[in-house]
Design a protein around this motif. Structure first.
Motif, short mmCIF file in Angstrom:
data_model
loop_
_atom_site.label_atom_id
_atom_site.label_comp_id
_atom_site.label_asym_id
_atom_site.label_seq_id
_atom_site.Cartn_x
_atom_site.Cartn_y
_atom_site.Cartn_z
N GLY A 177 0.77 -1.15 0.15
CA GLY A 177 0.10 0.10 -0.10
C GLY A 177 0.85 1.33 -0.09
N VAL A 178 0.43 2.47 -0.67
CA VAL A 178 1.22 3.51 -0.70
C VAL A 178 0.40 4.73 -0.62
CG1 VAL A 178 1.20 3.86 -3.22
CG2 VAL A 178 3.12 4.80 -2.03
N ASP A 179 0.86 5.82 -0.09
CA ASP A 179 -0.03 6.82 0.10
C ASP A 179 0.54 8.23 0.02
OD1 ASP A 179 -3.03 7.83 0.11
OD2 ASP A 179 -2.24 8.96 1.87
N ILE A 180 0.16 9.56 -0.26
CA ILE A 180 1.02 10.52 -0.18
C ILE A 180 -0.10 11.88 0.50
CG2 ILE A 180 0.26 11.20 -2.50
CD1 ILE A 180 3.12 12.56 -2.97
N VAL A 181 0.45 12.44 1.48
CA VAL A 181 -0.34 13.49 1.90
C VAL A 181 0.58 14.80 1.90
CG1 VAL A 181 -0.88 14.53 4.03
CG2 VAL A 181 -1.33 11.78 3.44
N PRO A 182 -0.07 15.87 1.23
CA PRO A 182 0.43 17.25 1.10
C PRO A 182 0.60 17.76 2.53
CG PRO A 182 -1.32 16.95 -0.26
CD PRO A 182 -1.50 15.87 0.60
N VAL A 183 1.62 18.38 2.85
CA VAL A 183 1.78 18.98 4.25
C VAL A 183 0.89 19.98 4.30
CG1 VAL A 183 3.62 20.18 5.60
CG2 VAL A 183 4.30 18.19 4.59
N ALA A 184 0.60 20.79 3.23
CA ALA A 184 -0.46 22.07 3.26
C ALA A 184 -1.70 21.39 3.95
CB ALA A 184 -0.59 22.52 1.83
N ARG A 185 -2.01 20.33 3.51
CA ARG A 185 -3.38 19.71 4.20
C ARG A 185 -3.41 19.37 5.40
NH1 ARG A 185 -4.92 14.01 1.93
NH2 ARG A 185 -4.83 15.02 0.08
N VAL A 186 -2.30 19.01 6.10
CA VAL A 186 -2.09 18.88 7.40
C VAL A 186 -2.14 20.04 8.17
CG1 VAL A 186 -0.57 18.17 9.31
CG2 VAL A 186 -0.90 16.90 7.28
N ARG A 187 -1.50 21.26 7.37
CA ARG A 187 -1.34 22.64 8.08
C ARG A 187 -3.06 23.06 8.39
NH1 ARG A 187 2.04 24.55 4.77
NH2 ARG A 187 3.63 24.22 6.08
N THR A 188 -3.73 22.66 7.40
CA THR A 188 -5.11 23.15 7.42
C THR A 188 -6.18 22.44 8.38
OG1 THR A 188 -6.08 21.73 5.81
CG2 THR A 188 -5.27 23.89 5.01
N MET A 189 -5.41 21.22 9.15
CA MET A 189 -6.14 20.50 10.04
C MET A 189 -5.87 21.16 11.46
SD MET A 189 -5.70 16.56 8.73
CE MET A 189 -6.00 15.99 7.19
N VAL A 190 -4.87 21.86 11.56
CA VAL A 190 -4.46 22.53 12.89
C VAL A 190 -4.91 23.61 13.07
CG1 VAL A 190 -2.34 23.17 14.50
CG2 VAL A 190 -2.20 21.09 12.78
N ASP A 191 -6.13 23.66 13.88
CA ASP A 191 -6.65 25.20 14.16
C ASP A 191 -6.10 26.17 15.24
OD1 ASP A 191 -7.34 24.13 16.58
OD2 ASP A 191 -9.48 23.69 16.11
N ALA A 192 -6.68 27.08 15.65
CA ALA A 192 -6.15 28.13 16.67
C ALA A 192 -5.62 27.52 17.88
CB ALA A 192 -6.86 29.33 16.70
N ASP A 193 -6.33 26.45 18.59
CA ASP A 193 -6.14 25.96 19.76
C ASP A 193 -5.00 24.81 19.44
OD1 ASP A 193 -7.30 23.58 18.97
OD2 ASP A 193 -8.91 23.54 20.55
N GLY A 194 -4.52 24.57 18.21
CA GLY A 194 -3.38 23.74 18.02
C GLY A 194 -3.96 22.10 17.88
N ALA A 195 -5.23 21.95 17.76
CA ALA A 195 -5.59 20.26 17.82
C ALA A 195 -6.40 20.36 16.61
CB ALA A 195 -6.52 20.09 18.99
N GLY A 196 -7.53 20.82 16.25
CA GLY A 196 -8.44 20.37 14.84
C GLY A 196 -8.81 19.19 14.91
N PRO A 197 -8.91 18.61 13.79
CA PRO A 197 -9.51 17.10 13.75
C PRO A 197 -8.41 16.20 14.16
CG PRO A 197 -9.16 18.18 11.47
CD PRO A 197 -8.92 19.16 12.37
N LEU A 198 -7.28 16.42 14.19
CA LEU A 198 -6.03 15.57 14.55
C LEU A 198 -6.38 14.78 15.67
CD1 LEU A 198 -2.87 17.67 13.76
CD2 LEU A 198 -3.95 16.08 12.30
N HIS A 199 -7.40 14.97 16.55
CA HIS A 199 -7.52 14.37 17.73
C HIS A 199 -8.44 13.13 17.34
CE1 HIS A 199 -11.25 16.84 17.85
NE2 HIS A 199 -11.70 15.60 18.47
N LEU A 200 -9.07 13.16 16.15
CA LEU A 200 -9.93 11.93 15.77
C LEU A 200 -9.02 11.07 15.19
CD1 LEU A 200 -12.88 14.20 14.38
CD2 LEU A 200 -12.64 12.79 16.64
#
Length: 146
Positions: free
Chosen positions: A9-32
């Protein structure tokens, strides 16, 4: 005896997408998407290690592809990407991911993660040997490879 089938299996993730997941409080949807252990590994004194998070998310997607599961969402927190000796990544599965790995006959999964300025990429590989008894397909299995 059934021969092992290599799965990749292979996958690629743009770092810019992760940047949009981090909100002002520093968590965003990453806790899910990250377990507490993964979040701890992904935090730097200055905030999130965006490249590290992108690599972990790509690795989770790559591992999920090994299961050959249709019409199911990726169980983000059932697939953990941790660090072993020498800081090499390894996979730990639980819950749905552990069951699907057992059903696919995956006893070991190796992963490799790489990232650069804009992208993180991950490759997961495993040898799938279907269980010999139906009961074995439904057992809970954790794959741990430090």
């Amino acid at each position: 005896m059934t021969a092992a089938a290599v799965r990749v299996g292979v996958d690629i993730v743009p770092v810019a997408r992760v940047r949009t997941m981090v909100d002002a409080d520093g968590a965003g949807p990453l806790h899910l998407m990250l377990t507490a252990a993964e979040a701890k590994l992904s935090r730097l004194p200055a905030g999130w290690d965006l490249h590290g998070v992108a690599g972990r998310l790509a690795a989770k997607e790559a591992v999920f592809k090994l299961f050959h599961i249709a019409d199911q969402p990726l169980p983000w927190t059932s697939i953990e990407i941790l660090k072993g000796p020498g800081q090499w990544p390894y996979v730990r599965l639980a819950g749905a991911a552990g069951r699907w790995a057992a059903e696919a006959g995956l006893a070991e999964i190796d992963i490799s993660i790489s990232h650069e300025d804009q992208f993180a990429v991950a490759v997961a590989a495993g040898a799938a040997v279907p269980p010999t008894h139906k009961e074995e397909c439904h057992a809970e299995h954790d794959i741990v490879q430090p």
